[in-house]
Design a protein around this motif. Structure first.
Motif, PDB file in Angstrom:
ATOM      1  N   ILE A 144       0.842  -1.189   0.000  1.00  0.00           N
ATOM      2  CA  ILE A 144       0.000   0.000   0.000  1.00  0.00           C
ATOM      3  C   ILE A 144       0.880   1.243   0.000  1.00  0.00           C
ATOM      4  O   ILE A 144       2.103   1.152   0.193  1.00  0.00           O
ATOM      5  CB  ILE A 144      -0.959   0.037   1.211  1.00  0.00           C
ATOM      6  N   GLU A 145       0.269   2.387  -0.195  1.00  0.00           N
ATOM      7  CA  GLU A 145       1.001   3.648  -0.148  1.00  0.00           C
ATOM      8  C   GLU A 145       1.241   4.053   1.306  1.00  0.00           C
ATOM      9  O   GLU A 145       0.455   3.730   2.199  1.00  0.00           O
ATOM     10  CB  GLU A 145       0.213   4.748  -0.861  1.00  0.00           C
ATOM     11  N   VAL A 146       2.304   4.776   1.523  1.00  0.00           N
ATOM     12  CA  VAL A 146       2.629   5.258   2.874  1.00  0.00           C
ATOM     13  C   VAL A 146       1.492   6.115   3.426  1.00  0.00           C
ATOM     14  O   VAL A 146       1.213   6.115   4.631  1.00  0.00           O
ATOM     15  CB  VAL A 146       3.949   6.054   2.859  1.00  0.00           C
ATOM     16  N   SER A 147       0.796   6.818   2.539  1.00  0.00           N
ATOM     17  CA  SER A 147      -0.263   7.724   2.960  1.00  0.00           C
ATOM     18  C   SER A 147      -1.572   7.016   3.301  1.00  0.00           C
ATOM     19  O   SER A 147      -2.475   7.625   3.893  1.00  0.00           O
ATOM     20  CB  SER A 147      -0.531   8.763   1.862  1.00  0.00           C
ATOM     21  N   ASP A 148      -1.706   5.732   2.941  1.00  0.00           N
ATOM     22  CA  ASP A 148      -2.949   4.995   3.219  1.00  0.00           C
ATOM     23  C   ASP A 148      -3.113   4.797   4.719  1.00  0.00           C
ATOM     24  O   ASP A 148      -2.242   4.225   5.380  1.00  0.00           O
ATOM     25  CB  ASP A 148      -2.946   3.636   2.518  1.00  0.00           C
ATOM     26  N   GLY A 149      -4.263   5.250   5.256  1.00  0.00           N
ATOM     27  CA  GLY A 149      -4.466   5.161   6.692  1.00  0.00           C
ATOM     28  C   GLY A 149      -5.352   4.025   7.142  1.00  0.00           C
ATOM     29  O   GLY A 149      -5.337   3.646   8.314  1.00  0.00           O
ATOM     30  N   VAL A 150      -6.151   3.456   6.195  1.00  0.00           N
ATOM     31  CA  VAL A 150      -7.084   2.379   6.523  1.00  0.00           C
ATOM     32  C   VAL A 150      -6.958   1.293   5.452  1.00  0.00           C
ATOM     33  O   VAL A 150      -6.886   1.609   4.264  1.00  0.00           O
ATOM     34  CB  VAL A 150      -8.541   2.899   6.574  1.00  0.00           C
ATOM     35  N   PRO A 151      -6.924   0.011   5.834  1.00  0.00           N
ATOM     36  CA  PRO A 151      -6.853  -1.061   4.831  1.00  0.00           C
ATOM     37  C   PRO A 151      -8.092  -1.056   3.943  1.00  0.00           C
ATOM     38  O   PRO A 151      -9.181  -0.673   4.366  1.00  0.00           O
ATOM     39  CB  PRO A 151      -6.798  -2.348   5.680  1.00  0.00           C
ATOM     40  N   ASN A 152      -7.904  -1.489   2.700  1.00  0.00           N
ATOM     41  CA  ASN A 152      -9.009  -1.597   1.745  1.00  0.00           C
ATOM     42  C   ASN A 152      -9.381  -3.064   1.582  1.00  0.00           C
ATOM     43  O   ASN A 152      -8.680  -3.827   0.911  1.00  0.00           O
ATOM     44  CB  ASN A 152      -8.604  -0.995   0.402  1.00  0.00           C
ATOM     45  N   LEU A 153     -10.483  -3.476   2.196  1.00  0.00           N
ATOM     46  CA  LEU A 153     -10.920  -4.876   2.136  1.00  0.00           C
ATOM     47  C   LEU A 153     -11.227  -5.326   0.722  1.00  0.00           C
ATOM     48  O   LEU A 153     -11.105  -6.510   0.401  1.00  0.00           O
ATOM     49  CB  LEU A 153     -12.164  -5.070   3.013  1.00  0.00           C
ATOM     50  N   MET A 154     -11.633  -4.396  -0.147  1.00  0.00           N
ATOM     51  CA  MET A 154     -12.021  -4.751  -1.512  1.00  0.00           C
ATOM     52  C   MET A 154     -10.845  -5.295  -2.323  1.00  0.00           C
ATOM     53  O   MET A 154     -11.040  -5.958  -3.333  1.00  0.00           O
ATOM     54  CB  MET A 154     -12.608  -3.532  -2.234  1.00  0.00           C
ATOM     55  N   LYS A 155      -9.618  -4.996  -1.897  1.00  0.00           N
ATOM     56  CA  LYS A 155      -8.442  -5.424  -2.659  1.00  0.00           C
ATOM     57  C   LYS A 155      -8.046  -6.872  -2.388  1.00  0.00           C
ATOM     58  O   LYS A 155      -7.268  -7.451  -3.144  1.00  0.00           O
ATOM     59  CB  LYS A 155      -7.268  -4.493  -2.358  1.00  0.00           C
TER      60      LYS A 155
END
Length: 359
Positions: free
Chosen positions: A89-100
């Motif tokens: 993920i990107e460093v800026s991502d703050g919450v996991p994306n379950l859809m991925k």
């Protein structure tokens, strides 16, 4: 992205500075490195993920960020097997994306969109990981010593000190994996590595510390056993579960139940030795001789049980008197006895032996 994680997890109570040298006496070691890992775990207020035995996190290291989903697995005598999905993920991502994550990773009726909107951080688990590779028995393991803490809130930190040994590659057949780890554990004991039982994952311990997971002990599992071998196997599993809860709660009443369970388990093992059930390695016709191994297990378990029975009374008295220092002292005596008697060996060795016995 997708990988089946198979690893041993144990508590560690000693000096880890010479682990690399100790493991060099067990097999070929290489790729020594150190990582600083910051883990944030996520769930909903009603614990939708914990309810299906799944763990969701963002892990950040010195030069990477990833989201991880671990789904329901099993713990067999310290050997943890779980399906694990990792995505960068990107460093800026703050919450996991379950859809991925792959659709098959979660139940078909799981409300992905609704739960995604309700995800929130529930705890941080930060540690320094000292790791290296171990080549042994036509297999490659990754050995990791983790030292850090679980942070439930700013005023509640639980120390971490544990050893994980993950199987990365092997030519051993899947039916022999348990035996492979059993042999490895024998090497760990022979080299006097100060290991302790740690039946629960970091995430499970965090949930218990938050009091979001209540001890659920089901003695009906013993009643439903169809054979004596099944009954003893269920006793071992129940001991691991109860002991895992005790390590977090330090509850005196729960510990007295553990002592009673150990009474029952020792009686079962003595009966097992008298009956001399036949045991076979898969693919071989000649039965194996296991009586000496069983005698060692009984001796170590009896020594541990003797200390537990004595300490149990003191633990209850300390609880009645609300003596927190007394409870802490009893807890340390229990763990010292566990370490001295190499109790970390027993669940795995017993599970392996029972799996080979004719029912």
């Amino acid at each position: 992205m997708q990988d089946k994680e198979i690893e041993l997890k144990f508590g560690f109570d000693g000096d880890a500075s010479n682990l690399y040298e100790i493991f060099s006496h067990i097999g070929a070691v290489s790729n020594k490195t150190t990582l600083h890992l910051d883990n944030t775990y996520f769930d909903t207020d009603d614990k939708a993920l914990f309810g299906i035995h799944a763990g969701l996190r963002i892990r950040r290291g010195d030069d990477f960020s990833e989201q991880t989903l671990k789904v329901k697995g099993e713990n067999i005598g310290g050997l943890h097997k779980r399906q694990e999905y990792n995505l960068p993920i990107e460093v800026s991502d703050g919450v996991p994306n379950l859809m991925k994550f792959p659709k098959e990773a979660l139940p078909s009726d799981f409300d992905l969109e609704g739960i995604q909107k309700r995800l929130k951080p529930i705890c941080r688990i930060n540690f320094t990981r000292y790791l290296f590779n171990l080549e042994l028995l036509d297999s490659t393991f990754e050995v990791a010593f983790d030292q850090g803490y679980i942070e439930v809130d700013s005023s509640n930190r639980y120390p971490l000190s544990e050893l994980e040994i993950e199987l990365k590659e092997t030519s051993v057949h899947s039916d022999e994996i348990l035996n492979l780890f059993s042999i490895l554990c024998t090497h760990l004991a022979a080299n006097n590595i100060p290991l302790l039982l740690e039946p629960f994952s970091k995430m499970h311990r965090a949930a218990l510390l938050q009091q979001q997971s209540r001890p659920s002990i089901d003695f009906c599992e013993l009643d439903s056993a169809e054979t004596f071998i099944d009954y003893v196997t269920a006793q071992v599993a129940l001991f691991e579960k109860m002991y895992g809860y005790f390590l977090i709660s330090r509850d005196a009443v729960l510990f007295s139940q553990i002592v009673s369970l150990l009474d029952s388990l020792l009686l079962s093992l003595k009966y097992l030795k008298r009956r001399n059930f036949l045991a076979f390695i898969i693919g071989r016709k000649e039965p194996i001789e296991y009586k000496r191994d069983l005698q060692i297990i009984i001796r170590l378990l009896k020594s541990f049980h003797r200390v537990c029975r004595h300490v149990s009374k003191r633990t209850l008295l300390s609880r009645f008197r609300k003596n927190s220092k007394g409870i802490a002292s009893c807890y340390e005596k229990i763990r010292e006895s566990e370490k001295a008697n190499k109790l970390f060996l027993i669940p795995l060795k017993l599970r392996l032996l029972l799996s080979l016995m004719a029912k």
